[in-house]
Design an enzyme around this catalytic site. Structure first.
Site, PDB file in Angstrom:
ATOM      1  N   ASN A  22     -42.030 -32.945  37.646  1.00  0.00           N
ATOM      2  CA  ASN A  22     -41.263 -34.189  37.823  1.00  0.00           C
ATOM      3  C   ASN A  22     -42.233 -35.333  38.110  1.00  0.00           C
ATOM      4  O   ASN A  22     -43.448 -35.139  38.120  1.00  0.00           O
ATOM      5  CB  ASN A  22     -40.227 -34.023  38.938  1.00  0.00           C
ATOM      6  N   ARG A  23     -41.697 -36.511  38.360  1.00  0.00           N
ATOM      7  CA  ARG A  23     -42.538 -37.722  38.419  1.00  0.00           C
ATOM      8  C   ARG A  23     -43.150 -37.996  39.796  1.00  0.00           C
ATOM      9  O   ARG A  23     -43.740 -39.050  40.004  1.00  0.00           O
ATOM     10  CB  ARG A  23     -41.715 -38.930  37.972  1.00  0.00           C
TER      11      ARG A  23
END
Ligand code: PMT
Length: 212
Positions: A22-23
């Site tokens: 994820n970011r």
């Protein structure tokens, strides 16, 4: 005091060369670790892969997957006065990891995912943690309501709510604007850089222990 902080993303392997992630950059968790160390606490940072430098004076346990992070937290949490969960842990992981690189055979590829263990949700109920417990909530809608749900379900003393639908704050930004959801009240903090915000959050989290 002894403070455990989780940070960064996790990486969930699909095959030897691919993973789901994820970011999260880790900036928020690392800023909390740096601030806690500056304030004289004994800090253990448990982090997924990031490109950040380790803050000075912080003990470090690097992990990769959600399962690794669960194990690391489980082995260390009993010694802590405070646990802060800023990591963006994968909620799902591939059910099977291919031993060989998956070949480009079909037009479509279906991945079967299974739920990971909820580390924050296990802190009280499985790991019997009795110190101050602080979760984060990354939400794209109904921030306060969803953060309060997490506070109650996971028996936290505080949940720090992030609106991750905005690109100027939250994931991978240098700034954040958070909602503090306590059992008896909710308070908003103004937008601030993560280092300054982290210092203030550590001061507020220290107060949770003083109240116990
Ligand atoms: O890393 P940055 O780029 O600086 O971005 C900061 C951040 C947005 C990642 C961070 O501030 C943040 O919001 N972290 C929590 C992200 C998240 O996974 O939120 P969630 O609402 O999905 O999870 C709720 C809580 O449960 C979190 O404390 C999370 O660490 C924890 N969790 C989630 C799943 C799981 N399997 N185990 C957990 O412990």
């Amino acid at each position: 005091m002894k403070i455990l902080i989780t940070a960064g993303p996790t990486q969930e392997p699909i095959d030897p060369v691919r993973y789901l992630t994820n970011r999260s950059s880790g900036k928020m968790g690392y800023a909390l670790a740096a601030s806690a160390a500056k304030r004289g606490h004994q800090v253990l940072l448990i982090s997924g892969p990031t490109s950040l430098d380790l803050p000075e004076g912080v003990d470090f346990l690097p992990v990769v997957s959600a399962a690794d992070m669960y194990q690391a937290v489980e082995s260390q949490i009993a010694k802590q006065d405070i646990a802060i969960f800023a990591a963006a842990v994968a909620d799902y992981t591939p059910a099977n990891v291919s031993e060989q690189k998956i070949k480009k055979d079909g037009d479509q590829l279906t991945l079967v995912l299974e739920k990971t263990k909820d580390i924050l949700g296990s802190a009280r109920s499985v790991m019997n943690f009795t110190g101050a417990l602080v979760g984060f909530a990354a939400e794209t809608e109904n921030l306060e309501e969803n953060a309060r749900g997490k506070l109650q379900r996971k028996a936290c003393d505080l949940v720090v709510g992030n609106d991750v639908s905005r690109t100027d704050i939250g994931f991978d930004s240098s700034e954040n604007e958070v909602l503090l959801v306590y059992p008896d009240r909710t308070e908003g903090l103004p937008k601030d850089n993560k280092d300054h915000l982290a210092y203030h959050l550590i001061e507020l989290i220290e107060d949770l222990v003083d109240q116990e």
